[in-house]
Design an enzyme around this catalytic site. Structure first.
Site, short mmCIF file in Angstrom:
data_model
loop_
_atom_site.label_atom_id
_atom_site.label_comp_id
_atom_site.label_asym_id
_atom_site.label_seq_id
_atom_site.Cartn_x
_atom_site.Cartn_y
_atom_site.Cartn_z
N ASP A 118 -1.71 -0.59 5.93
CA ASP A 118 -2.13 -0.01 7.21
C ASP A 118 -3.63 0.12 7.36
O ASP A 118 -4.12 0.39 8.45
CB ASP A 118 -1.50 1.37 7.41
N ASP B 110 -0.38 5.23 0.75
CA ASP B 110 -0.70 6.20 1.80
C ASP B 110 -0.78 5.54 3.17
O ASP B 110 -1.53 4.59 3.38
CB ASP B 110 -2.04 6.88 1.49
N ASP C 206 0.86 -1.18 0.00
CA ASP C 206 0.00 0.00 0.00
C ASP C 206 0.90 1.24 0.00
O ASP C 206 2.09 1.17 0.33
CB ASP C 206 -0.87 -0.04 1.25
#
Length: 280
Positions: A221, A21, A19
């Site tokens: 996250d 961001d 991922d």
């Protein structure tokens, strides 16, 4: 950073899916500096680092160029996969192609606007905003916000209605054959795909290229990363400064699950360096 082809002497070859961001990029500043040591080490070992992100292809390609990465890009939460024009990462017939796994944005936006009109839901989506408004919501620059609006396969939205109304909205989305994913800042309306489906497609793709099944680490996250994490052998839940670790279905994953002590790119570097130490 140009990845070299893995060879049969590496047992097994390795892939990293990440991922962006809040994971490779700092949640607030979008800085990737703390992850550079591990990125450089991946480059030297010929391990492809594959972005698997809610971002657009334009955004992802710009960051890949900045980091010197040449590898496939999974964009808009698994809705499409871009294969680079490199023999290291794609067959001759597939180089430079886009594999679409999801729905077209024009269909999603048409459905969303019609449903909002019919039901009176309080929500806003990217299609309602200009670049300045999106920049205000995200902290992106105007140029970055313009790139973020160049979506082709998904529509991010802000839900501003009640929980009861959301359950009804979610039901309507499912009946239409679409799905919702919750990201770090927005809900994402998309087709019947996710980051895990894209990861599995690319693992099969590299298996065909290399003649060996790769060993896979995935890092994320947010809750929209769960399917990707569950599809990897090494699932890294990167600590966030603003929300809990993404939940995983223990029944559906055989992954070794790691939770970083540090946030964002610091945690990314921490986890990748440790894995490389183990597998050298």
């Amino acid at each position: 950073m140009t990845a070299r082809k893995n060879t049969l002497s590496e047992t097994p070859p390795r892939l990293i899916f990440t991922d962006l961001d809040g994971t490779l990029l700092d949640h607030h500043s979008y800085d990737f500096g703390p992850a550079l040591p591990a990125l450089e080490r991946c480059r030297s070992l010929g391990i492809p680092v594959i972005f698997n992100t809610s971002k657009t292809l334009e955004e992802s390609q710009a960051l890949a160029r900045e980091l010197g990465i040449e590898a496939p890009l999974v964009v808009e939460n698994g809705s499409a996969i871009w294969l680079p024009a490199s023999a290291q990462h794609a067959t001759e017939a597939a180089r430079g192609k886009i594999v679409v796994l999801g729905a077209r944005r024009s269909d999603l936006v048409g459905f969303l606007h019609a449903l909002r009109e019919q039901e009176g839901y309080s929500l806003q989506s990217f299609s309602d905003w200009d670049s300045a408004t999106l920049a205000a919501h995200t902290g992106l620059s105007l140029t970055q916000a313009s790139s973020a609006q160049q979506r082709a396969y998904s529509e991010p939205l802000l839900w501003q209605d009640t929980e009861h109304a959301f359950l009804h909205f979610q039901s309507r989305v499912q009946r239409a054959g679409y799905r919702l994913l919750r990201g770090g800042r927005f809900l994402h309306l998309l087709g019947q795909t996710d980051k895990g489906r894209a990861l599995r497609w690319l693992c099969d793709h590299y298996h065909g290229l290399w003649g060996q099944a790769p060993r896979v680490m995935a890092l994320g996250d947010g809750q929209n990363d769960s399917a990707m994490l569950e599809a990897a052998q090494i699932a890294v839940q990167v600590r966030s400064p603003v929300h809990p670790f993404p939940t995983l279905s223990r029944a559906s994953t055989n992954a070794r699950v790691i939770q970083t002590q540090l946030c964002g790119p610091e945690g990314w570097n921490e986890a990748v360096q440790a894995w490389l130490d183990e597998t050298q």
